[in-house]
Design an enzyme around this catalytic site. Sequence first.
Site, mmCIF file in Angstrom:
data_model
loop_
_atom_site.group_PDB
_atom_site.id
_atom_site.type_symbol
_atom_site.label_atom_id
_atom_site.label_comp_id
_atom_site.label_asym_id
_atom_site.label_seq_id
_atom_site.Cartn_x
_atom_site.Cartn_y
_atom_site.Cartn_z
ATOM 1 N N GLU A 267 8.146 -46.177 1.667
ATOM 2 C CA GLU A 267 8.350 -47.267 2.614
ATOM 3 C C GLU A 267 8.426 -46.765 4.054
ATOM 4 O O GLU A 267 7.902 -47.410 4.972
ATOM 5 C CB GLU A 267 9.628 -48.044 2.267
ATOM 6 C CG GLU A 267 9.567 -48.807 0.968
ATOM 7 C CD GLU A 267 10.021 -48.002 -0.237
ATOM 8 O OE1 GLU A 267 10.308 -48.593 -1.284
ATOM 9 O OE2 GLU A 267 10.089 -46.755 -0.128
ATOM 10 N N TRP B 7 2.285 -25.482 -4.266
ATOM 11 C CA TRP B 7 2.280 -26.927 -4.064
ATOM 12 C C TRP B 7 2.340 -27.691 -5.371
ATOM 13 O O TRP B 7 1.978 -28.868 -5.448
ATOM 14 C CB TRP B 7 1.071 -27.331 -3.224
ATOM 15 C CG TRP B 7 1.159 -26.744 -1.833
ATOM 16 C CD1 TRP B 7 2.208 -26.032 -1.304
ATOM 17 C CD2 TRP B 7 0.167 -26.819 -0.816
ATOM 18 N NE1 TRP B 7 1.914 -25.647 -0.011
ATOM 19 C CE2 TRP B 7 0.679 -26.118 0.320
ATOM 20 C CE3 TRP B 7 -1.090 -27.396 -0.739
ATOM 21 C CZ2 TRP B 7 -0.039 -25.989 1.505
ATOM 22 C CZ3 TRP B 7 -1.806 -27.263 0.441
ATOM 23 C CH2 TRP B 7 -1.277 -26.580 1.554
ATOM 24 N N CYS C 10 -2.921 -21.822 6.816
ATOM 25 C CA CYS C 10 -2.482 -22.704 7.906
ATOM 26 C C CYS C 10 -1.017 -22.474 8.220
ATOM 27 O O CYS C 10 -0.417 -21.509 7.766
ATOM 28 C CB CYS C 10 -2.774 -24.171 7.587
ATOM 29 S SG CYS C 10 -1.854 -24.861 6.220
ATOM 30 N N HIS D 120 -3.654 -31.684 13.214
ATOM 31 C CA HIS D 120 -2.420 -32.376 12.846
ATOM 32 C C HIS D 120 -1.946 -33.319 13.956
ATOM 33 O O HIS D 120 -0.855 -33.882 13.863
ATOM 34 C CB HIS D 120 -1.326 -31.364 12.512
ATOM 35 C CG HIS D 120 -1.596 -30.612 11.241
ATOM 36 N ND1 HIS D 120 -2.407 -29.515 11.212
ATOM 37 C CD2 HIS D 120 -1.194 -30.829 9.965
ATOM 38 C CE1 HIS D 120 -2.474 -29.065 9.969
ATOM 39 N NE2 HIS D 120 -1.755 -29.849 9.195
#
Length: 830
Positions: A31, A636, A718, A769
């Site tokens: 949300e 990840w 990165c 980004h």
Amino acid sequence: MATSVPSPTQNPVGFPAGTVLGYPRIGRRRELKKAVEAFWAGTTSAEELEATARELRLATVRRLVDLGLGADDASVPGSFSYYDQVLDVAAALGAVPSRFAPLLGTGPDDAGRLDLAGYFTVARGQGDDAPLEMTKWFDTNYHYLVPEIGPDTPIRFVDDRVVREFVEAKEAGVVTRPVVVGPVTFLALSKAADDAPAGYSPLDRLDDVVAAYADLLRALAAAGAPWVQLDEPILVTDPANAEELTEAVERAYRALATDLRPLPNPGSLPTETSGSGEIPGSAEDVRPAILVAAPYGRLETSPGPDGRYHDFLAVLSETDVEAIALDGVAADLPDGLPQGLGTKTLVLGVIDGHNVWRADLAAKLDLIEQYPTGAHLGAVAVGTSTSLLHVPHDVEDETFAEPGTASGTTLDPRLRDWLAFADQKVGEVATLARALTEGRDAVAEEIEASRAAVASRAEASGVVVPAVRERAAALTDADFARGDYAERAAAQQERLNLPPLPTTTIGSFPQTPEIRRARALWTKGELSDADYTVAMREEIARVVALQEELGLDVLVHGEPERNDMVQYFAEHLDGFAVTANGWVQSYGSRCVRPPILWGDVTRPAPITVEWSAYTASLTEKPVKGMLTGPVTILAWSFVRDDQPLGDTANQVGLALRDEIADLEAAGIGIVQVDEPALRELLPLRRADQPAYLDWSVGSFRLATSGVEAATQIHTHLCYSEFGEVIGAIDGLDADVTSVEAARSRMEIVPELRDAGYSRGIGPGVYDIHSPRVPSTEEVTELLELAVKSIDPRVVWVNPDCGLKTRRYEETVPSLEHLVTAAKAVRATLA
């Protein structure tokens, strides 16, 4: 052995028997992400965003009470953030770079403050003003924003949002414990402002920052906050400036814990809200009780070159803080305790906040009982090892199939009993807290259920696959090595015929709403396989045509078929499960669903070959096959904890080795194996790093060493502190390595030069980004910095990262500027 642990009312300083160090803040259905992005898009107002955030915060604290935390004992953490907890401190102190000074309020009610638009501008940049640099938060996949602190950076307590959020929850019937990044960690993670003089360190501003924190603590006390949590994870690392940090901890907590008096009767002081913009305060020098949390490792450094080490637990024990939280998962809890803990609470973080496996509660209680209270220890409480920011909300949000029918995001029903997401971990903490205060018999049923779940997981089929174990055991040194780089480079140039400063992208292109919609319909079975393939091929053809029009030298297929660079591979490898709602915040509004790696890994069929081969058929230019590396797949994912990580990494490496062999056989001359998480998993302690670097580098080389000399292997890394893993970057033996460099303005390039790195390097010249479109001049300047530092013959030109999250309105002009800049600098070399 038995232990006598005070109940919350008996605890010398009133700390609850159980707590968690933080909780997910994005919402069960993301949300907050959706509300924030709507605000960025201009489709919702700041007031509407504030209302959504308030509703989410209140739902969270009520949920935590329902799960077993106390409504009135400060066991519920107040750990909300709109974007990043480090940025929150910078905003609270008005400590923003001078380029953003015009965003600060100047009126009597908002002097020095950022409004929500300004807060997000500091995070994301605007026009020519680059955002704050972003890097990894310790050894996690969370990214924080790096404050820029100079000698003249304004620092004072200007924004009481954390106080207002405490009052908001209190008025709703829940007394929370505000969570704030500690002053030493805040400064230690900051970088010196560009105009700072030589020799300056942000820690030089410690007194100013501590004074601002003191004002924050006074304001919290005035609002009736009984406890505050100050997170100091910098103390579990092996910093080069350990002596300076020791002195900083002593000074900071002398000022905050000794010079300010503990709140004698929480709730007795008047509660002042800041509806008028006025920061609440108290004439009395009082503060809440202080919990210093040290997640992600052990409060003791490894011995340095001189053989010395620093015991930050001992340092903190000599301060007047009331409680210290230790990570009992990332590191062993200390065998012995220092003096000075006789009136303090130790919060033992035995429930893993960083992974998703259900705990063996009996074993956790055995561990806790090694710390009996008495003259040397005031009280013991149970907690999570870290904030639950790193795990999804609730296992019960997932769908479980009938045995043998799990597919897509429908999970094997066995996993229901094996997993513990944030809500289940809160329940585990509450259960252990009851055991501490009421005895084991009070929770005997819960303890037995946890034991049975752990045993079921160990015995399940698929956890061990004999053929996988046999293949790994048969590996030799030759499987981890390629030939001489100079010979490879010559063979690759003959095959590829690339110009100087070749241009390319990292892999993904923007995923349009149409692409996402097609993939969603296909996933739900509402789009046939044939129609889905047509849609993806049309997008690939469009992306190839765009790249040729832009003039890029090495093309990619754009990855329209991929939902996530790790999840996509997990969906095609045995041994993984993928969730439907297991969202975790990566940075800002960016959320990911880490797969669950629960068993031995195999590749049942080729994964990417069809898409790459089709792409190559559309162009005469070289095409890169795109894979995610074994370390990043582990980093990840939520990885099994029942065997060494290196063994799991080699299983993934072997699966990728097979995929690369198939790509090579299909005529793909360049294969990129991304490892953006290489630095992320680096252990925080020096003593543990060599073993990690050995297996992590080894798994990459295992994946990539089966190719011919003329096949070019790329990798990508990165946002990280690359200086700490330069040796490992070299050890990967990739032919070309692309790295983040735009936000840091090529900081990595001189480090690579000084380390003697001599293979291909693509320092990012375009920060993806941020929504900013860098000018041609900006890209040219960065590229010129690169070619001045290292041999231009090895430099590639590329963005910092993949373009999946960007829009074409930003991507096309940015890549146009990138190609123009490359041609301009290429001309100077000629």
